[in-house]
Design an enzyme around this catalytic site. Structure first.
Site, PDB file in Angstrom:
ATOM      1  N   HIS A 461      53.034 -76.147  11.379  1.00 32.29           N
ATOM      2  CA  HIS A 461      51.929 -75.520  10.898  1.00 32.29           C
ATOM      3  C   HIS A 461      51.777 -76.280   9.591  1.00 32.29           C
ATOM      4  O   HIS A 461      50.404 -76.993   9.614  1.00 32.29           O
ATOM      5  CB  HIS A 461      51.914 -74.152  10.549  1.00 32.29           C
ATOM      6  CG  HIS A 461      50.672 -73.742  10.195  1.00 32.29           C
ATOM      7  ND1 HIS A 461      49.422 -73.009  11.062  1.00 32.29           N
ATOM      8  CD2 HIS A 461      49.946 -73.556   8.806  1.00 32.29           C
ATOM      9  CE1 HIS A 461      48.592 -72.640  10.208  1.00 32.29           C
ATOM     10  NE2 HIS A 461      48.867 -73.087   8.862  1.00 32.29           N
ATOM     11  N   GLU A 462      52.384 -76.136   8.757  1.00 30.59           N
ATOM     12  CA  GLU A 462      52.205 -76.845   7.318  1.00 30.59           C
ATOM     13  C   GLU A 462      52.176 -78.275   7.477  1.00 30.59           C
ATOM     14  O   GLU A 462      51.565 -78.952   6.836  1.00 30.59           O
ATOM     15  CB  GLU A 462      53.477 -76.357   6.508  1.00 30.59           C
ATOM     16  CG  GLU A 462      53.330 -74.876   6.208  1.00 30.59           C
ATOM     17  CD  GLU A 462      52.117 -74.524   5.679  1.00 30.59           C
ATOM     18  OE1 GLU A 462      51.045 -75.212   5.037  1.00 30.59           O
ATOM     19  OE2 GLU A 462      51.712 -73.137   5.785  1.00 30.59           O
ATOM     20  N   HIS A 465      48.743 -79.468   8.482  1.00 32.47           N
ATOM     21  CA  HIS A 465      47.802 -79.516   7.178  1.00 32.47           C
ATOM     22  C   HIS A 465      48.247 -80.922   6.444  1.00 32.47           C
ATOM     23  O   HIS A 465      47.412 -81.621   5.843  1.00 32.47           O
ATOM     24  CB  HIS A 465      48.182 -78.425   6.133  1.00 32.47           C
ATOM     25  CG  HIS A 465      47.550 -77.078   6.465  1.00 32.47           C
ATOM     26  ND1 HIS A 465      46.199 -77.101   6.708  1.00 32.47           N
ATOM     27  CD2 HIS A 465      48.160 -75.815   6.409  1.00 32.47           C
ATOM     28  CE1 HIS A 465      46.163 -75.734   6.738  1.00 32.47           C
ATOM     29  NE2 HIS A 465      47.307 -75.093   6.860  1.00 32.47           N
ATOM     30  N   HIS A 468      46.401 -83.926   7.902  1.00 27.73           N
ATOM     31  CA  HIS A 468      45.041 -83.843   7.457  1.00 27.73           C
ATOM     32  C   HIS A 468      44.801 -84.447   6.261  1.00 27.73           C
ATOM     33  O   HIS A 468      43.934 -85.344   6.137  1.00 27.73           O
ATOM     34  CB  HIS A 468      44.769 -82.529   7.469  1.00 27.73           C
ATOM     35  CG  HIS A 468      43.281 -82.336   7.959  1.00 27.73           C
ATOM     36  ND1 HIS A 468      42.468 -81.041   7.490  1.00 27.73           N
ATOM     37  CD2 HIS A 468      42.122 -83.109   7.639  1.00 27.73           C
ATOM     38  CE1 HIS A 468      41.084 -81.036   7.644  1.00 27.73           C
ATOM     39  NE2 HIS A 468      41.045 -82.409   7.794  1.00 27.73           N
TER      40      HIS A 468
END
Length: 671
Positions: A461-462, A465, A468
């Site tokens: 998940h991290e 990010h 991104h």
């Protein structure tokens, strides 16, 4: 200048020279950087030259670089490796920073120039990104209160300053409660705990200098303790301490802070002409209105609650078979759910966890990024702020893309949770700068470091990010990377979680810590089959938190947030054996700052999109379809906030999704 925070950094990729920075450097560096930024703003605001995009909007984009450097370093160490000096500095800095940025947003001469450009925007021949930056800048001034005058203007400044202090205090109170509580475990207290939990407890005891194993309030330690300890009395003690964070009375109690925060947010919104803080906050998000948020959450709540209630009956029966009478309690759920998972799926975490080594999961996240986007990761030997940190250079076809820093282990100096931040964001103006991106987690430390399946999902998940940020390809820093609508920012992170569940990824990287052997196919199949196990519980604890957050901000601020929390939960029919994932006194997403206030729902809003977005890969040539990967980078990961979020998703998928994919993905769809 001798202050290393204010010097040019002649380090690899201009990474902060952590080995030369001391806590004594932060305060004087901040004062100088604030003065420099204020002077830059004054030059822009007082210019006699007619306002233009270049001399006003681009000048604002270029201003404050020294301040960015100082704050990038300070907030990195304040969140991930705090100490009493840094905590005191944070208390000093928060009102100063609030006042500084309030002065900028209420600068009438500066706002007049921005408003003038906004009025003549159709004649300026701006690029689409420039038009977007202008719109966001103008809207930001309006929403910050730039159009307010007199007493209302002064009151807005007071509110911002006080909210900054309250958010810092809330965070530090929570950190103190988490740092100071621990439960020593004697030999007889280890009953039922597998080796990996005992090893983590011993490691935590060493950090606390407790002379033996301990349970702390770190999620990566207390959750497995609640899963495996057959000492119901100790589970109850640990659980009650965990949910009491921020509500223990005394100086670290956050309940009055929450009440004052909600009151000030409501006043702020009303000064700007909104009927509620939720209406103000959601105006710029994809959801737009509180009703749209509530509709989504309730569409998920009903099937999730029904599933959780059915599961509770099964777990209660298991508990009674153990001779424990009375109702299922919150400290019982994880224990009996783990037993049920073993019985129904022949999976127990003690057997599963050795296959999820931290280093192998990092390799897996990197490998997926290589296959999808052509990124390569090379370790860097550079000084960082803590010995646990490590860094990599990220390249593509030999070209430098970013620096990635990972800080994965829990410690008393680190706030709870997991997050991604950019010490430097990608931009091309006023000069090209490559991003320096961090993932911070709180995994239990052991040798080798082993993750739960949930921990592995957090890592992916991290890293979503981080992608991104790293793949951002825009001109202006204000729309770079994760500078997007709050209910869009979780799309890349939650979408990336799906690659952990790709069978070939697990087959390659889920290797046993002792034998090195790949996870057996039979076990792999069981892991994937159990992916939605206990999803009623997980969904209920999350959605309850999101609905309480919305209720706090959609209407008059409650005088007693705890009473309002209870009212909301009762009206929902909250299952008695499940608590909110984040009760009010430790709901840092909502009260440590404005980031997720009235916006905790955004994880689920993004999940509606991420379920649908991964389906696009499955409908094509599978998880690593090159055309879908290229479209994901082109339309979402590289564009930051340079275009509207709904427009970006439409460009990638061709339509907006419904809630059906989410319910199916969580195993909550009607049969």
């Amino acid at each position: 200048m001798t202050n290393p925070l204010l010097q040019d950094w002649n380090t690899p990729f201009q990474i902060a020279p952590f080995d030369r920075i001391s806590d004594d450097d932060f305060a004087p560096a901040l004062e100088e950087a604030l003065a420099q930024h204020a002077a830059e703003i004054e030059v822009i605001a007082s210019s006699d030259t007619p306002a233009s995009f270049a001399n006003t909007i681009e000048a604002l984009e270029a201003a404050g670089k020294a301040l960015d450097k100082v704050l990038g370093v300070f907030f990195t160490v304040a969140g991930a490796d705090s100490n009493p000096v840094r905590e005191d500095l944070q208390r000093q800095f928060s009102p100063k920073l609030a006042a500084h940025f309030s002065e900028i947003s209420s600068n009438k001469a500066l706002f007049a120039r921005v408003a003038d450009i906004w009025q003549k925007r159709e004649t300026l021949d701006l690029t689409s990104e420039q038009a977007r930056v202008l719109m966001l800048t103008h809207r930001g001034f309006i929403r910050a209160g730039a159009a307010l005058t007199g007493a209302e203007d002064a009151r807005m400044k007071e509110i911002k300053g006080r909210l900054a202090v309250l958010g810092t205090t809330f965070t530090q109170n929570l950190l103190t409660d988490e740092r100071e509580w621990y439960m020593p475990l004697q030999e007889g207290d280890l009953s039922g705990l597998p080796d990996f939990v005992v090893a983590s407890a011993k490691s935590a005891g060493e950090e606390k200098q407790a002379g033996g194993p301990v349970v702390t309030l770190s999620r990566s330690l207390i959750v497995p303790f609640l899963q495996f300890s057959d000492r119901r009395d100790l589970r109850e003690k640990a659980f009650k301490a965990w949910v009491a964070r921020g509500a223990n009375g005394g100086e670290t109690d956050n309940r009055a802070i929450a009440a004052e925060t909600l009151s000030l947010r409501e006043e702020r919104a009303r000064l700007l002409g909104y009927e509620s803080f939720a209406a103000y906050k959601l105006e710029t998000e994809m959801a737009k209105t509180p009703d749209a948020v509530r509709d989504l959450l309730m569409a998920v709540w009903e099937p999730a609650r029904a599933r959780a209630e059915a599961d509770a009956q099964i777990l209660t029966g298991m508990m009674q078979e153990d001779g424990v009478n009375g109702p299922l309690a919150p400290w019982d759920w994880r224990y009996y759910s783990e037993k049920r998972r073993v019985a129904e799926h022949d999976l127990d975490e003690a057997t599963l966890k050795p296959y999820f080594q931290l280093d192998r999961m990092i390799d897996a996240a990197f490998s997926c990024a290589t296959r999808l986007f052509g990124l390569q990761f090379t370790p860097l030997d550079v000084p960082l702020y803590h010995p646990d940190c490590r860094a990599w250079e990220v390249t593509r076809q030999g070209r430098h893309v970013a620096v990635f820093i990972g800080d994965y282990f829990a410690r008393g100096s680190k706030r709870s949770g997991a997050w991604c931040s950019a010490m430097r964001a990608q931009a091309k103006f006023p000069e090209a700068q490559a991003p320096i991106v961090m993932n911070v987690c709180n995994f239990a430390k052991s040798d080798p470091a082993l993750l739960s399946y949930d921990d592995a999902r957090t890592l992916f998940h991290e890293f979503g990010h981080a992608l991104h940020q790293m793949l951002s390809d825009v001109t202006y820093e204000s729309v770079s990377g994760t500078s997007v609508a709050r209910d869009f920012v979780e799309l890349p992170s939650q979408l990336y979680e799906h690659w952990l569940d790709v069978p070939q990824v697990l087959a390659e990287f889920a290797t046993h810590a002792q034998t090195g052997e790949a996870m057996p196919k039979e076990m792999l199949d069981k892991v994937l089959a159990a992916a939605t196990y206990d999803m009623g519980f997980q969904t209920v604890e999350y959605v309850a938190s999101a609905l309480v957050d919305l209720a706090f901000h959609d209407g008059p601020a409650p005088h007693d947030p705890m009473a309002r929390q209870q009212e909301v939960l009762e009206s929902l029919g909250m299952p008695a054996a499940i608590t909110m994932r984040h009760a009010t006194p430790h709901f840092a997403h909502v009260f440590a700052g404005d980031g997720y206030s009235s916006g905790y729902y955004s994880y689920m809003w993004s999940e509606v999109m991420d379920a649908d977005a991964f389906a696009a890969f499955e409908e094509a040539d599978g998880a690593f379809d090159p055309d879908r990967a290229a479209a994901l980078e082109k339309h979402i990961l590289s564009t930051g906030g340079s275009r509207d979020a709904a427009e970006l998703y439409m460009a990638f998928r061709g339509r907006l999704p419904g809630v059906e994919a989410l319910l199916k993905g969580r195993g909550l769809a009607a049969a």
